[in-house]
Design a protein around this motif. Structure first.
Motif, short mmCIF file in Angstrom:
data_model
loop_
_atom_site.label_atom_id
_atom_site.label_comp_id
_atom_site.label_asym_id
_atom_site.label_seq_id
_atom_site.Cartn_x
_atom_site.Cartn_y
_atom_site.Cartn_z
N GLY A 1 39.99 37.12 49.16
CA GLY A 1 41.36 36.90 48.94
C GLY A 1 42.18 38.33 48.50
N THR A 2 43.70 38.00 48.26
CA THR A 2 44.64 39.04 48.05
C THR A 2 45.27 38.65 46.58
N PHE A 3 45.24 39.24 45.49
CA PHE A 3 45.64 38.88 44.39
C PHE A 3 46.76 39.81 43.85
N LYS A 4 47.46 39.34 42.71
CA LYS A 4 48.72 39.94 42.40
C LYS A 4 48.29 41.58 42.12
N PHE A 5 47.16 42.08 41.66
CA PHE A 5 47.03 43.33 41.41
C PHE A 5 46.68 44.18 42.56
N MET B 1 37.15 27.09 27.18
CA MET B 1 35.85 27.36 27.63
C MET B 1 35.75 28.50 28.74
N LEU B 2 36.99 28.39 29.73
CA LEU B 2 37.26 29.54 30.56
C LEU B 2 38.55 30.16 30.17
N VAL B 3 38.48 31.60 30.05
CA VAL B 3 39.59 32.48 29.45
C VAL B 3 39.93 33.13 30.72
N LYS B 4 41.20 33.12 30.83
CA LYS B 4 41.95 34.18 31.97
C LYS B 4 42.29 35.56 31.33
N GLU B 5 41.63 36.69 32.13
CA GLU B 5 41.93 37.87 31.52
C GLU B 5 42.93 38.69 32.61
N GLN B 6 43.41 39.50 32.07
CA GLN B 6 44.40 40.27 33.24
C GLN B 6 43.64 41.73 33.57
N TYR B 7 43.79 42.05 34.77
CA TYR B 7 43.15 43.16 35.46
C TYR B 7 44.15 44.11 36.06
N ASP B 8 43.70 45.34 36.01
CA ASP B 8 44.58 46.53 36.24
C ASP B 8 44.53 46.56 37.85
N ASN B 9 43.40 46.53 38.48
CA ASN B 9 43.33 46.73 40.10
C ASN B 9 42.21 45.88 40.45
N TYR B 10 41.84 46.02 41.78
CA TYR B 10 40.76 45.38 42.41
C TYR B 10 39.41 45.89 42.00
N GLU B 11 39.39 46.97 41.63
CA GLU B 11 38.14 47.53 41.07
C GLU B 11 37.85 47.06 39.77
N ASP B 12 38.90 46.96 38.90
CA ASP B 12 38.64 46.53 37.44
C ASP B 12 38.06 45.22 37.54
N PHE B 13 38.93 44.29 38.39
CA PHE B 13 38.43 42.95 38.45
C PHE B 13 37.06 42.67 39.08
N CYS B 14 36.64 43.38 39.83
CA CYS B 14 34.98 43.41 40.44
C CYS B 14 34.17 43.63 39.21
N ARG B 15 34.70 44.61 38.55
CA ARG B 15 33.75 45.06 37.25
C ARG B 15 33.75 44.17 36.12
N ARG B 16 34.72 43.60 35.93
CA ARG B 16 34.65 42.66 34.50
C ARG B 16 34.68 41.27 34.70
#
Length: 544
Positions: A346-350, A1-16
């Motif tokens: 928040g602050t995330f690992k990327f 139902m919900l899938v975790k994706e990986q992100y390169d940076n904060y901008e990528d996170f916000c975009r996708r």
């Protein structure tokens, strides 16, 4: 139902990353009942060291039985049910049963007095209570003043007169509780949390059935959970933080929840031992807990299984951040939210964490810092944290239940006003300053208490500090610190001068506390938040 994706940076996170809730969502039916019944969901460790493991199948069956049994006793959709349960397995079962019925659980802390129970039951229109056997006496003392309270369920102990025994009740319920056309979902009311309010009666914060989906961000991305991880959030079950870190998001991210059900005084060395022995992989606790942990001999504990740590609730001072990173080669990632929201900053690992910063806005939360006229403030200037609400925001509370005027006071002109102040740096990181009424105005400067408190607790002599303003004819207000000292230190003029000099080195010189008062403990709400208003009022009485 919900899938975790990986992100390169904060901008990528916000975009996708686009948080969303499936149509007609009900966590009990759309997540729990579809989960692998043999998969580990929760590990429980009690005060005596007994460790038990529970699968999704356990919660599927038990929540269905309890829902059927409660409905047979008259609990129905829309009813409000107070839960006063420790960190025990029954809490999860009861919450899930409530979701099946559509009754609104109201998790409440075990520290409630008879007066608190009476006020909350009548204020919220509560018709049933499910609580620990140790709470029954207080409820019995209060129920004569609570006409609407009709159903009493006791967990553990010899069943008191007028009470239904939890296990006996559970045995009466059928294990099948299928979804129907009447099953609550989506925008229907799901849960009520009492805000921890530092003054007056707390407000009733109501969230809908879409609310758990927003916590996927918390579990999968802020806690960085992977399938099979074991997550520990050190929170009581009487507050919203318990579902932030011990429930919806962690399960949806594929992790299992670890519960340490300690009943007495918090012992930091015991927590470290338990984390090491149970191979905790991700951990979340308020900064106060980390401050106690770094005072221990950290090299004694094998936390090699630990790979990600988070904190929220107050600001994390630099010294604790660096001590933890030095000991375990990992940073602590900060975050910010309220009972009215889920994780909104928040602050995330990327991202590169900045100690003391709460991070950047989470995708799905359109956040601005506004001045008193509703205009966005320039970078570097303080403003109120506000959330744009001209379209639905997943994770934002629906309303203050039964109090439309209080809801309208914070939701207006297309914004939800949090009542919290922050400023943004050149990289877009937000720096929390405190509640609007906690800010100190001294000699034309506006000073947030958290930065000064953070500097104070970085000193080895200080365990806790609360910073407030006291009236002054020359400066308008003076910065005052109310301090709890570590064992072995004495509050005297020499230490006061040392602490003042220490703060001046860590902050702008005008922020240092010109007054320091030493106390054995700070006034706090039952959720553990410092009641700065009580300190200010006590100071005014002394001055009068």
């Amino acid at each position: 139902m919900l899938v975790k994706e990986q992100y390169d940076n904060y901008e990528d996170f916000c975009r996708r990353y686009k948080p969303e809730a499936p149509a007609n969502f009900n966590f009990a039916y759309d997540f729990l009942d579809k989960a692998d019944p043999d998969k580990l969901a929760l590990v429980h460790l009690d005060d005596d060291g007994n460790r038990r493991e529970f699968t999704y199948g356990f919660f599927q069956e038990r929540s269905a039985r309890l829902a059927n049994a409660l409905m047979a006793k008259g609990v129905k959709k829309g009813d409000r049910v107070m839960l006063v349960l420790y960190r025990r397995v029954e809490y999860w079962t009861v919450m899930l049963a409530m979701h099946r019925i559509g009754a609104l659980p109201i998790p409440s802390p075990s520290l409630l007095t008879r007066k608190d129970i009476t006020q909350r039951v009548n204020y919220a229109g509560i018709s049933a209570i499910i609580c620990e056997d140790s709470i029954c006496e207080r409820v019995d003392e209060a129920k004569g003043d609570c006409e609407g309270l009709k159903i009493f369920v006791q967990v553990d102990g010899e069943t008191n007169d007028g009470w239904l025994g939890y296990e006996a009740l559970l045995a009466e319920g059928d294990a099948s509780c299928p979804r129907t056309d009447a099953t609550p979902c989506g925008s229907d009311p799901m849960v009520i949390f009492f805000s921890s309010g530092t003054t007056g009666l707390p407000k009733m914060v109501m969230h809908t059935f879409d609310y758990p989906c927003s916590h996927f961000t918390t579990g999968a991305h802020w806690h960085d959970l992977e399938d099979g991880d074991l997550h520990l959030t050190l929170s009581d079950t009487g507050w919203a933080k318990s579902v932030w870190g011990k429930f919806y998001g962690q399960w949806m991210a594929g992790g299992a929840v670890f519960v340490w059900d300690f009943r007495g005084k918090f012992e930091p060395a015991e927590l470290l031992r338990i984390m090491a022995e149970n191979k905790i992989t991700t951990f979340c606790a308020p900064p106060t807990v980390y401050r106690f942990l770094v005072r221990e001999e950290l090299t004694k504990y094998d936390l090699s299984g630990l790979r990600h740590c988070t904190t929220a609730g107050e600001l994390l001072n630099d010294s604790v951040f660096h001590a933890w990173q030095k000991a375990f080669d990992m940073p602590i990632y900060e975050g910010y939210g309220q009972t009215e929201t889920t994780l909104q900053v928040g602050t995330f690992k990327f991202m590169t964490p900045k100690p003391g910063s709460i991070g950047k806005p989470v995708p799905g939360w359109d956040i601005a810092l506004l001045d008193e006229e509703g205009n966005e403030v320039p970078q570097g200037e303080e403003g109120e944290i506000c959330i744009r609400i001209d379209k639905p925001v997943l994770g934002l509370f629906d309303s203050y239940m039964d109090e439309p005027e209080k809801t309208a006071a914070v939701k207006f002109d297309g914004w939800y006003h949090t009542g919290d102040k922050a400023w943004a740096d050149e990289d877009g990181y937000l720096w929390f300053m405190g509640r609007t009424d906690d800010l100190i105005k001294s000699s034309g400067y506006r000073i947030g208490p958290f930065e000064v408190e953070s500097a104070l607790v970085a000193h080895e002599a200080v365990i806790e500090a609360a910073v407030t303003g006291v009236p002054d004819d020359v400066r308008g207000q003076l910065v005052k610190a109310t301090v709890v000292l570590a064992p072995g230190y004495e509050g005297n003029e020499e230490l006061t001068k040392a602490l003042q000099a220490f703060v001046r080195e860590l902050t702008a010189p005008y922020k240092y506390p010109r007054i320091i008062e030493y106390v054995s403990e700070l006034p706090k709400t039952i959720s553990g938040k410092i009641k700065r208003k009580d300190i200010r009022e006590a100071d005014l009485k002394k001055m009068a």
